[in-house]
Each structure stands twice: as structure tokens, then as C-alpha cells.
Scaffold this active site. Structure first.
Site, PDB file in Angstrom:
ATOM      1  N   TYR A 255       9.535 -10.547  -5.005  1.00 12.74           N
ATOM      2  CA  TYR A 255       8.826  -9.799  -3.955  1.00 12.74           C
ATOM      3  C   TYR A 255       9.527  -9.973  -2.596  1.00 12.74           C
ATOM      4  O   TYR A 255       9.750  -9.001  -1.869  1.00 12.74           O
ATOM      5  CB  TYR A 255       7.389 -10.308  -3.906  1.00 12.74           C
ATOM      6  CG  TYR A 255       6.459  -9.566  -2.984  1.00 12.74           C
ATOM      7  CD1 TYR A 255       5.896  -8.355  -3.351  1.00 12.74           C
ATOM      8  CD2 TYR A 255       6.112 -10.101  -1.739  1.00 12.74           C
ATOM      9  CE1 TYR A 255       5.020  -7.690  -2.508  1.00 12.74           C
ATOM     10  CE2 TYR A 255       5.240  -9.446  -0.888  1.00 12.74           C
ATOM     11  CZ  TYR A 255       4.690  -8.231  -1.284  1.00 12.74           C
ATOM     12  OH  TYR A 255       3.824  -7.585  -0.439  1.00 12.74           O
TER      13      TYR A 255
ATOM     14  N   GLY B  38       1.752   5.342  -3.179  1.00 13.48           N
ATOM     15  CA  GLY B  38       0.782   4.320  -3.601  1.00 13.48           C
ATOM     16  C   GLY B  38      -0.494   4.385  -2.788  1.00 13.48           C
ATOM     17  O   GLY B  38      -1.013   3.367  -2.338  1.00 13.48           O
ATOM     18  N   ALA B  39      -1.015   5.624  -2.619  1.00 17.60           N
ATOM     19  CA  ALA B  39      -2.139   5.816  -1.691  1.00 17.60           C
ATOM     20  C   ALA B  39      -3.494   5.899  -2.387  1.00 17.60           C
ATOM     21  O   ALA B  39      -4.465   6.338  -1.790  1.00 17.60           O
ATOM     22  CB  ALA B  39      -1.895   7.063  -0.848  1.00 17.60           C
TER      23      ALA B  39
ATOM     24  N   ALA C  43      12.629 -10.736  -2.033  1.00 17.46           N
ATOM     25  CA  ALA C  43      13.912 -10.018  -2.056  1.00 17.46           C
ATOM     26  C   ALA C  43      13.691  -8.536  -1.788  1.00 17.46           C
ATOM     27  O   ALA C  43      14.405  -7.922  -0.985  1.00 17.46           O
ATOM     28  CB  ALA C  43      14.594 -10.213  -3.418  1.00 17.46           C
TER      29      ALA C  43
ATOM     30  N   ILE D 295      -3.611  -9.576   4.022  1.00 15.70           N
ATOM     31  CA  ILE D 295      -4.527  -8.458   4.274  1.00 15.70           C
ATOM     32  C   ILE D 295      -5.512  -8.346   3.111  1.00 15.70           C
ATOM     33  O   ILE D 295      -5.120  -8.466   1.956  1.00 15.70           O
ATOM     34  CB  ILE D 295      -3.730  -7.122   4.414  1.00 15.70           C
ATOM     35  CG1 ILE D 295      -2.527  -7.285   5.382  1.00 15.70           C
ATOM     36  CG2 ILE D 295      -4.644  -5.982   4.861  1.00 15.70           C
ATOM     37  CD1 ILE D 295      -2.857  -7.673   6.793  1.00 15.70           C
TER      38      ILE D 295
ATOM     39  N   ASN E  48       4.723   2.928   0.915  1.00 14.67           N
ATOM     40  CA  ASN E  48       3.720   1.852   0.831  1.00 14.67           C
ATOM     41  C   ASN E  48       3.590   1.243  -0.565  1.00 14.67           C
ATOM     42  O   ASN E  48       3.195   0.090  -0.701  1.00 14.67           O
ATOM     43  CB  ASN E  48       2.355   2.424   1.267  1.00 14.67           C
ATOM     44  CG  ASN E  48       1.208   1.542   0.840  1.00 14.67           C
ATOM     45  OD1 ASN E  48       0.899   0.530   1.487  1.00 14.67           O
ATOM     46  ND2 ASN E  48       0.554   1.881  -0.268  1.00 14.67           N
TER      47      ASN E  48
END
Ligand code: NAP
Length: 246
Positions: free
Chosen positions: A154, A8-9, A156, A187, A89
Site C-alpha cells: 500500500y 471507486g465512488a 509503495a 478517516i 480515488n
């Protein structure tokens, strides 16, 4: 040259981690979801990594799918020769109070956020075992540590990642493979940009540093965990939340 693969970059924290590890001297495998827009964004991330003097190649794979992860790990090994660092990620949210959450939205988040971590670790660990070294860093969340209303799916998935991290640390420690997690708080990324100003203000009330974190502040901790400076750190969860939990 050592190689790092980041799932997921194509944007957000993952893109930032890719660039930070490139700055640290890693060749970079930039994973992105198989769509045209993600491919274009990932190609830009790869260009920025290469500008730092390393090799960077994009790999399309939906990490919620085991067969796509298996094929991607084989392709990365063939391209770079080694896989020294894996950063899990990739993640999504499909928020809603549990009473109103559909089974479909529960399953989708578990598949992308949690199953993907199994898919990637299982395939990468067999490469790292043969190399007799490796560092795995899983991106969890404060939601996995403390829960968060509206995020039962999320939370979990992110709590499960912590259990998986500790288990893999124990199973592969004797093979010189470390496995740690980071648990970011709030973030600045496309994932949080969509939240209402009211919710953002409410969240910040709980943060000691009274500001959002920046993706670079996650990447710097990942950089440490991917380095030999962290050679005796494994099975740990490092919270990066500006003091949310005190
Ligand atoms: P983001 O900007 O939405 O980035 C997530 C990335 O994962 C996107 O590039 C996304 O692609 C990709 N992705 C989604 N599903 C995928 C799949 N099936 N296969 C491959 N890639 C996929 O989110 P972010 O804020 O940078 O989050 C990164 C990680 O940090 C996530 O695991 C998230 O849960 C975690 N985290 C974030 C925060 C925060 O405050 N931002 C806090 C705690 C934890 P698409 O754009 O195509 O979906």
C-alpha cells in the site's frame, strides 16, 4: 456544465467526493467496480447527486484494467461531452508484514492503487489536452509519505502516486491541466472500520486533533483542488491527517 469522474465512488471517500462535487455543480460520472453490490451502491450515490440538481451516471469498470479505463473514458466523454475533473480515488488494502506478504497481494494492491492512476490519467489527459483545461486529483495516503508497518504494498502504491502526480503536473502544466494529490490520514470509512479497537487507539495517539477524520473533510479539499480557486496550485500533496506528521 462541467463534468467530474470519480473512481471507486460507490462508498466511502469516493462517494462523499462525488456528492460534494455534485453540490459544487459538476455533473458526475460515478465509477464503480463491476459487481452487483457495487452497482447498487453506486446507483444510490448517483441518485443522491441528482437530488442536488446535476446529472449523474454510473460507469462500471475495474480501474486496474487499462482496456476498461479506456472504454469508460470514451463512454463518459460521449455521455457528457467534456471531462473537466478526474479524481483517482479507488483503492484497496491487503495488509501484512513484508516477511509474510505474498507476491499476489503485493501485485494486487499495486494494480488497483497505482496502475489504475496511469490507466485513468493517460486516457483522461488526452481529452483534457484537447479541451485545454482540466484538474486531476489523486488520492494518496500518509502511508505513502511516512510508510506504515504491514503496508509495504500500500505504501509503495501511494508513494508512487505522489511521483506520478508531480510528473503529470510538469508534463501537462503548459496545457492548463493541474495535477495534485491529497494524502489522508485515518478517516472513518469501511476501509478503516475493520481495524481493531487497539490499533485505532494506538493510531489516534499520533494525531494532534485526537480524532479520526471524516470523508467530508477529504471531499472539501478535493472540492478546492477541483475549483478555479486552485488555478495556480499544481504538483502538490496536501496532507489531511489532523496533524499526524508534526
Ligand atoms: P473504501 O471504502 O474501501 O472505498 C474504496 C472504493 O474503491 C470502493 O468503492 C471499492 O469497491 C473501489 N474499488 C476497489 N477496487 C476497485 C477497482 N479495481 N475498480 C474500481 N473501483 C474499485 O475505501 P476508502 O477509505 O473510501 O478509500 C478511498 C481512497 O482513500 C483509497 O484510495 C484509499 O487508499 C484512500 N485512503 C483512505 C484512508 C482511510 O483512512 N480510509 C486513508 C488514506 C487514504 P469495492 O468495495 O468493490 O472494493
Amino acid at each position: 456544465m462541467a463534468t467530474a469522474i470519480i473512481t471507486g465512488a460507490s462508498q466511502g471517500i469516493g462517494a462523499c467526493i462525488a456528492k460534494r462535487l455534485a453540490k459544487d455543480g459538476f455533473d458526475i460520472a460515478v465509477n464503480h467496480f463491476p459487481s452487483e453490490s457495487d452497482q447498487a451502491k453506486a446507483a444510490e450515490v448517483a441518485r443522491e447527486c441528482e437530488a442536488l440538481g446535476v446529472k449523474a451516471v454510473c460507469f462500471a469498470a475495474d480501474v486496474s484494467k487499462y482496456d476498461q479505463c479506456e472504454a469508460m473514458v470514451k463512454a463518459v466523454k460521449a455521455e457528457f461531452g467534456t471531462i473537466d475533473v478526474l479524481v483517482n480515488n479507488a483503492g484497496i488494502t491487503k495488509d501484512g508484514l513484508m516477511a509474510r506478504m505474498s507476491e499476489e497481494n503485493y501485485d494486487a494492491v499495486i494494480a488497483v492503487n497505482q496502475k489504475s492512476v496511469f490507466n485513468m490519467m493517460k486516457n483522461v489527459c488526452s481529452v483534457m489536452m484537447r479541451q485545454k483545461h482540466g484538474h486531476i486529483i489523486n488520492v494518496s495516503s500518509v502511508a505513502g509519505l511516512y510508510g506504515n508497518p504491514g503496508q509495504v504494498n500500500y505504501s509503495a502504491s501511494k508513494a508512487a502516486i505522489i511521483g506520478m502526480t508531480k510528473t503529470v503536473a510538469k508534463e501537462f502544466g503548459s496545457r492548463n491541466i493541474t495535477c495534485n494529490a491529497v494524502a489522508p490520514g485515518f478517516i472513518h470509512t469501511p476501509m478503516t472500520d475493520v481495524l481493531s479497537d487497539e490499533l485505532k487507539a494506538k493510531m489516534l495517539e499520533q494525531v494532534a486533533l485526537k480524532r479520526y477524520g471524516e470523508p467530508e473533510e477529504i471531499a472539501s479539499v478535493v472540492s478546492f483542488l477541483a475549483s478555479d480557486d486552485a488555478s495556480y496550485v499544481t504538483g502538490q500533496v496536501i496532507e489531511i491527517s489532523g496533524g499526524l506528521s508534526m
